[in-house]
Design a protein around this motif. Structure first.
Motif, short mmCIF file in Angstrom:
data_model
loop_
_atom_site.label_atom_id
_atom_site.label_comp_id
_atom_site.label_asym_id
_atom_site.label_seq_id
_atom_site.Cartn_x
_atom_site.Cartn_y
_atom_site.Cartn_z
N ILE A 82 0.86 -1.19 0.00
CA ILE A 82 0.00 0.00 0.00
C ILE A 82 0.89 1.24 0.00
CG2 ILE A 82 -1.92 1.15 1.19
CD1 ILE A 82 -1.90 -1.58 2.92
N THR A 83 0.61 2.14 -0.89
CA THR A 83 1.36 3.39 -0.92
C THR A 83 0.43 4.53 -0.53
OG1 THR A 83 2.75 2.52 -2.67
CG2 THR A 83 2.79 4.89 -2.38
N GLY A 84 0.96 5.45 0.24
CA GLY A 84 0.13 6.58 0.63
C GLY A 84 0.94 7.58 1.42
N VAL A 85 0.25 8.64 1.81
CA VAL A 85 0.92 9.66 2.62
C VAL A 85 0.70 9.31 4.09
CG1 VAL A 85 1.01 12.11 3.23
CG2 VAL A 85 0.64 11.42 0.86
N CYS A 86 1.78 9.23 4.82
CA CYS A 86 1.69 8.82 6.22
C CYS A 86 0.97 9.89 7.04
CB CYS A 86 3.09 8.57 6.77
SG CYS A 86 3.02 8.13 8.48
N ALA A 87 -0.08 9.44 7.74
CA ALA A 87 -0.85 10.36 8.59
C ALA A 87 -0.59 10.06 10.07
CB ALA A 87 -2.33 10.25 8.24
N GLY A 88 0.57 9.48 10.35
CA GLY A 88 0.94 9.22 11.75
C GLY A 88 0.41 7.90 12.26
N ILE A 89 0.31 7.79 13.59
CA ILE A 89 -0.25 6.56 14.18
C ILE A 89 -1.45 6.94 15.04
CG2 ILE A 89 1.90 5.24 14.14
CD1 ILE A 89 2.12 5.76 17.21
N ASP A 90 -2.40 5.99 15.17
CA ASP A 90 -3.54 6.29 16.04
C ASP A 90 -3.24 5.85 17.48
OD1 ASP A 90 -3.91 3.58 16.23
OD2 ASP A 90 -5.73 3.52 15.01
N GLU A 91 -4.21 5.98 18.36
CA GLU A 91 -3.97 5.70 19.78
C GLU A 91 -3.64 4.23 20.04
OE1 GLU A 91 -3.47 7.95 22.09
OE2 GLU A 91 -3.74 9.33 20.43
N SER A 92 -4.03 3.34 19.10
CA SER A 92 -3.73 1.92 19.30
C SER A 92 -2.35 1.56 18.76
CB SER A 92 -4.79 1.05 18.61
OG SER A 92 -4.59 1.06 17.21
N GLY A 93 -1.70 2.53 18.11
CA GLY A 93 -0.37 2.29 17.57
C GLY A 93 -0.39 1.88 16.11
N ALA A 94 -1.59 1.80 15.50
CA ALA A 94 -1.68 1.43 14.07
C ALA A 94 -1.18 2.59 13.21
CB ALA A 94 -3.12 1.08 13.72
N LEU A 95 -0.56 2.22 12.07
CA LEU A 95 -0.06 3.24 11.13
C LEU A 95 -1.22 3.71 10.25
CD1 LEU A 95 2.69 4.53 10.08
CD2 LEU A 95 2.56 2.82 8.28
N LEU A 96 -1.34 5.01 10.05
CA LEU A 96 -2.41 5.55 9.23
C LEU A 96 -1.83 6.05 7.90
CD1 LEU A 96 -4.18 7.60 12.05
CD2 LEU A 96 -4.84 5.35 11.18
N LEU A 97 -2.45 5.61 6.81
CA LEU A 97 -1.99 6.02 5.47
C LEU A 97 -3.14 6.65 4.70
CD1 LEU A 97 0.18 3.33 3.67
CD2 LEU A 97 0.87 5.34 4.94
N ARG A 98 -2.91 7.83 4.17
CA ARG A 98 -3.91 8.44 3.29
C ARG A 98 -3.59 7.98 1.87
NH1 ARG A 98 -7.69 11.32 4.94
NH2 ARG A 98 -6.74 12.01 6.90
N THR A 99 -4.51 7.22 1.28
CA THR A 99 -4.24 6.63 -0.04
C THR A 99 -4.56 7.63 -1.15
OG1 THR A 99 -6.45 5.72 -0.11
CG2 THR A 99 -4.73 4.30 0.78
N PRO A 100 -4.01 7.39 -2.37
CA PRO A 100 -4.29 8.31 -3.48
C PRO A 100 -5.79 8.45 -3.74
CG PRO A 100 -2.51 6.81 -4.05
CD PRO A 100 -3.04 6.35 -2.73
N ALA A 101 -6.58 7.40 -3.45
CA ALA A 101 -8.04 7.46 -3.66
C ALA A 101 -8.74 8.32 -2.60
CB ALA A 101 -8.61 6.06 -3.66
N GLY A 102 -7.99 8.75 -1.61
CA GLY A 102 -8.56 9.64 -0.59
C GLY A 102 -8.97 8.94 0.69
N GLY A 103 -8.86 7.61 0.71
CA GLY A 103 -9.26 6.86 1.92
C GLY A 103 -8.16 6.88 2.97
N LYS A 118 -5.75 1.85 7.80
CA LYS A 118 -5.19 1.63 9.13
C LYS A 118 -4.40 0.33 9.07
CE LYS A 118 -7.00 0.94 13.71
NZ LYS A 118 -8.10 1.14 14.63
N ILE A 119 -3.11 0.40 9.33
CA ILE A 119 -2.26 -0.79 9.19
C ILE A 119 -1.77 -1.24 10.56
CG2 ILE A 119 -0.08 -1.61 8.18
CD1 ILE A 119 -0.91 0.55 5.95
N ILE A 120 -2.07 -2.50 10.89
CA ILE A 120 -1.69 -2.95 12.24
C ILE A 120 -0.40 -3.78 12.24
CG2 ILE A 120 -3.97 -2.83 13.31
CD1 ILE A 120 -4.13 -5.90 12.82
N SER A 121 -0.02 -4.28 11.06
CA SER A 121 1.23 -5.03 11.00
C SER A 121 1.82 -4.88 9.61
CB SER A 121 0.93 -6.51 11.29
OG SER A 121 2.07 -7.28 11.01
#
Ligand code: BTN
Length: 332
Positions: free
Chosen positions: A296-317, A320-323
């Motif tokens: 998955i490629t996207g712009v990193c939007a940081g991590i949420d409170e659970s520690g998951a990585l957040l990615l803003r995808t080119p499609a605008g979604g 949430k990546i947990i591993s």
């Protein structure tokens, strides 16, 4: 109390040099013959301790002074300032993997904070089934048993806690800024200086124990590194230009682990996640993440409170990546 650790502490703390056999025997609550046996053991470990019939014992020079750094159970234990982490140390000149050893010890009921250290690992394990280069005499390989009362789904956040502790410890020895790469790689100048491998023993509703494995490249030079990691790995020595005694690094790492573990016990994960963000520099950058069989490629939007990585995808979604593994990071 570990008598040999206590003797080394007392001998090191005595500015005048000599400590009488009687003083050691009183401090330790053992006979003078027992003190003598411990001194013999310490000498066999390499400590230069001189005995004078009238004055007692003196540590001529700390183990390793002027030579390579002193690194054994007594040396590490004698300089620790922690109550929990490292309260019991299992030191091995060589073992397969400290994580595997700590897991066995955890199953055997060893207490929270018990730590395995090896000078060398013959089968050092990295994340996602990779190997961890573990040559002797240069680096720090440790695995700590923790028994937090948490459900298994929160265990992943523990990796962030360990990353904060490791980043803080490495920062104390690095002239350059230390960063984290999600979830828990520790980098200097975009090269990996430390890695963390968390494993756990759990039932569906509770964690029995966690093994937090941390590998830190301390005094390794490029020449010591396997060819395949040379372009992506670094060490504290490469950045600071000097050798760091590994026992001193152990003290810093265990102190930081204990500090953040206590923060978590008192306040939960919120301050841990906040501290982790302070070391994270990929927010707003384009990243490529391999999560299982997806890329998955996207712009990193940081991590949420659970520690998951957040990615803003080119499609605008927002994904949430947990591993997974952040493969490349490039500036926009
Ligand atoms: C990674 O970044 O892939 C994680 C590396 C973890 C390495 C450490 S070294 C001590 C402990 N024992 C192991 O076998 N692995 C961890």
């Amino acid at each position: 109390m570990d008598a040999e650790v206590e003797i080394i502490r007392l001998l090191k703390s005595e500015a005048a040099g000599y400590v009488s056999g009687q003083a050691l025997s009183t401090a330790l609550g053992v006979s003078r013959t027992a003190v003598w046996k411990h001194i013999k053991n310490l000498r066999s470990m390499g400590y230069a301790i001189t005995a004078s019939p009238s004055k007692g014992y003196v540590l001529i020079r700390p183990l390793g002074a002027g030579a390579q750094d002193a690194f054994n159970r007594v040396e590490v234990s004698s300089i620790l300032t922690t109550d929990i982490i490292g309260r019991k140390i299992f030191f091995y000149p060589e073992t397969g993997s400290t994580n595997t050893r700590a897991f066995e010890l955890g199953r055997r009921g060893e207490p929270e904070g018990a730590a395995v250290i090896a000078d060398r690992q013959t089968a050092g394990k990295g994340r996602l089934g990779r190997k961890w280069a573990s040559p002797p005499g240069v680096n720090f390989y440790t695995s700590v048993i923790l028994r937090p009362k948490i459900p298994p789904e929160q265990a992943q956040r523990f990796a962030l806690l360990m990353a904060v502790a490791a980043a803080e410890a490495v920062s104390g020895f690095s002239p350059k800024r230390v960063c984290v790469k999600w979830p828990n790689d520790i980098l200097i100048d975009s090269k990996k200086v430390a890695g963390i491998l968390m494993e756990m023993d759990a039932e569906p509703d509770r964690v029995n124990f966690i093994v937090a494995g941390v590998g830190v490249n301390i005094n390794m030079t490029a020449a010591d590194m396997p060819e395949e990691i040379r372009a992506v790995a670094t060490s504290i020595r490469e950045k600071s230009g000097k050798e760091t005694p590994r026992a001193e690094f152990a003290r810093a790492l265990y102190s930081a682990m204990e500090k953040w573990y206590k923060v978590f016990l008192a306040e939960g994960f919120v301050p841990v996640v906040k501290a982790w963000r302070g070391y994270f520099d990929a927010e707003g950058r384009t990243v490529k993440v391999t999560a299982f069989d997806r890329v998955i490629t996207g712009v990193c939007a940081g991590i949420d409170e659970s520690g998951a990585l957040l990615l803003r995808t080119p499609a605008g979604g927002l994904e949430k990546i947990i591993s997974g593994d952040v493969e490349t990071v490039r500036s926009l």
